[in-house]
Design a protein around this motif. Structure first.
Motif, short mmCIF file in Angstrom:
data_model
loop_
_atom_site.label_atom_id
_atom_site.label_comp_id
_atom_site.label_asym_id
_atom_site.label_seq_id
_atom_site.Cartn_x
_atom_site.Cartn_y
_atom_site.Cartn_z
N THR A 26 -10.38 0.68 10.11
CA THR A 26 -10.34 1.06 8.69
C THR A 26 -10.45 2.56 8.46
O THR A 26 -10.43 3.00 7.32
CB THR A 26 -11.46 0.35 7.93
N ALA A 55 -10.75 -3.86 2.99
CA ALA A 55 -11.41 -2.84 3.80
C ALA A 55 -10.46 -1.69 4.18
O ALA A 55 -10.90 -0.66 4.67
CB ALA A 55 -11.99 -3.47 5.07
N TYR A 56 -9.17 -1.87 3.95
CA TYR A 56 -8.16 -0.90 4.38
C TYR A 56 -7.59 -0.12 3.20
O TYR A 56 -7.42 -0.66 2.12
CB TYR A 56 -7.01 -1.63 5.10
#
Length: 163
Positions: A26, A55-56
């Motif tokens: 990430t 999360a990215y």
């Protein structure tokens, strides 16, 4: 871009794209390029697989066809920005909206004509070099069976061969 860019050519493989993102983690911003239905399929399959999209930090570059409002809204839930060959979509704190109207090739043709008349490039040489430096690592990555290739390495090699 030159100092921090990394290009990995995965081809149209959902497994390779998700695997690459899992492997790199990430800590990067991702630019995912593809045909709009494929990008939607990628999100759907990742969702089914439990991929942690939230999360990215991701951006999408779409080509090949225009996008419906429904698809634009759908992609906007996962991507920080979505750019298309048929225009761009802006995602902001106040909402999502198209960034102007698609004017076809007319603005491009006008810039080309102006360049031939004046000899003055419409964009700085550094920007043009970065654009080509971004495409070459993708080709190099393909030649190396999908291995990651650093933009800085490609630019250094190009500068060395130009001398």
């Amino acid at each position: 871009l030159e100092q921090n860019g990394l290009v990995k050519a995965t081809g149209p493989s959902i497994e390779k794209i998700l695997g690459t993102m899992r492997q790199l983690g990430t800590g990067y911003r991702y630019l995912i390029v593809g045909y709009p239905p494929f990008i939607k399929l990628l999100l759907d399959e990742g969702e089914r697989d439990g991929f942690p999209w939230e999360a990215y930090r991701m951006h999408a570059l779409l080509g090949g066809e225009g996008n419906s409002e429904a698809l634009r809204d759908y992609l906007g839930r996962r991507f920080d920005s979505v750019y298309s060959g048929y225009g761009a979509t802006v995602f902001g704190s106040k909402g999502i909206a198209p960034a102007g109207k698609y004017a076809g090739y007319e603005p491009l043709v006008k810039e080309i004509v102006q360049f031939f008349r004046t000899g003055v490039a419409p964009v700085p040489a550094e920007e043009t070099i970065e654009m080509f430096a971004f495409m070459e690592p993708a080709d190099e990555s393909k030649r190396q069976n999908g291995a990651p290739v650093r933009l800085a390495d490609v630019i250094a090699k190009a500068k060395a061969s130009a001398q």
